[in-house]
Write a protein that holds these residues in place. Sequence first.
Motif, PDB file in Angstrom:
ATOM      1  N   SER A  42       0.859  -1.227  -0.033  1.00 32.53           N
ATOM      2  CA  SER A  42       0.173  -0.139   0.089  1.00 32.53           C
ATOM      3  C   SER A  42       0.868   1.227   0.099  1.00 32.53           C
ATOM      4  N   GLU A 214      -6.505   1.216   0.407  1.00 27.87           N
ATOM      5  CA  GLU A 214      -6.673   0.584   1.880  1.00 27.87           C
ATOM      6  C   GLU A 214      -7.586  -0.132   2.139  1.00 27.87           C
ATOM      7  N   ASN A 217      -6.475  -3.432   3.921  1.00 24.66           N
ATOM      8  CA  ASN A 217      -6.099  -3.364   5.162  1.00 24.66           C
ATOM      9  C   ASN A 217      -7.200  -3.198   6.087  1.00 24.66           C
TER      10      ASN A 217
END
Length: 453
Positions: A42, A214, A217
Amino acid sequence: MTREQRLVLAIAVLGSFVSFLDGTLATVALPAIREELGGGLSSQQWIVDAYLITLGALILIAGSLSDVYGRLVVLRVGLIGFGVTSVLIAVAPTVEFIVVMRALQGVAGALLVPSSLALIMSNFSGAAQARAIGSWTGWTSVAQLAGPLVGGGFIDLVSWRAAFLVNVLPIAVCLYLLGRLEQRDVRRPDATIDYPGAVLAVLGLGGTVFALIEHGNLGWSHPAIWVPMAVGVISLALFLHRQATTAQPIMPLGLFRARNFAWGNLATTFVYAALSLSGFVIVVYLQQEAGFGATLAGLATIPTTILMIALSSTFGRLAGRFGPRLFMTVGPLLAGAGFLLMLSVTEPLNYWTQMLPGVIVFGLGLSITVAPLTSAVLGAVASERAGIASAVNNAIARVAGLVAVAMIGVIVGGALDLAGFYRGLVVSAVLMGIGATFSWIGIRTPTAEPTER
């Protein structure tokens, strides 16, 4: 070609060269940055996409800035800003600092490309214009493709920090050449700048890209993901509404009434998404999984660079003579076939038998595509609209790359191993095929000077 025209072409090429070079140079530096400063996939995506967010959103406003302040002034500001941020990235203490500087670098980069192309369109006409666009397209595409090689050499011989200083020399040369131009800058006293539109574009792209990067995550159900996504989607919708209703839009939707402009930009979306996706996947995989050094990873795509230098101007001329449709169809299909040939890669990787054939076919396809694509899009509108037309086309190309890189985690399955590499190549080939299909369906040979306003 007159002395002034040669200067204009050199300035246009150099001004855009640094923007395109840095866009891909950063990709080859990602493994070295990760090794020194930390961060995962990321973080690597953000280093690439922070630049593309501001570049893609603000490249639209550059046309208006050029109208208000003058193309040459905007070009100078962009060059100086790009040089300063390059130096700051070279001394960055953290990944977060790099991401912020890359976003600011995107702001400077947004000022370079539209002003450069507008200079060409205002100083060349007819067949000379087609040749100039072909040269510009070829050299800027070379910059995009040579970034990994140039960056890789600096990374292996010095450090990744030195790689970001490579733009300082061409920026200095370009500023010197600007000082030698004899023509006066052109300003429109009635021009205005749509700042609300620019803010909506940045919010729209930033919110959606944050969520796409994101979500792996935090998960889609987390408020930190769906809230930015919602803000991004709403902002993009409001941006389009504003462009349809404001008196001075930064992206005039009326341009899309020109057939080749609309279909050319649709093809651009898929072709440049494939380029950004494949560039990230190939360079990072070769270093992190196949064991290539940064220089060797850059050298892996050098045949494509050689083909672009040798053939882009030729295909630009041929498209001017026979029309862009055939070239914009055959080119992406060949490029996609090149990606599929790379599926022969195994572990351990043999570059000469498993990668090189695909790289050559991809390079030939790209050489056939880029100059005709640019000519088709810019040739679809009246010459005085060339600046905004080039800004829209470049914004669409950068946004397409931005979204493609943001989706890498989804496409490769969270890790760039061999299976992820395969998936990235297949998706890139499919995107090229879609671009070719839209070109064949929509592009037509121009028959007269466009009058679309």
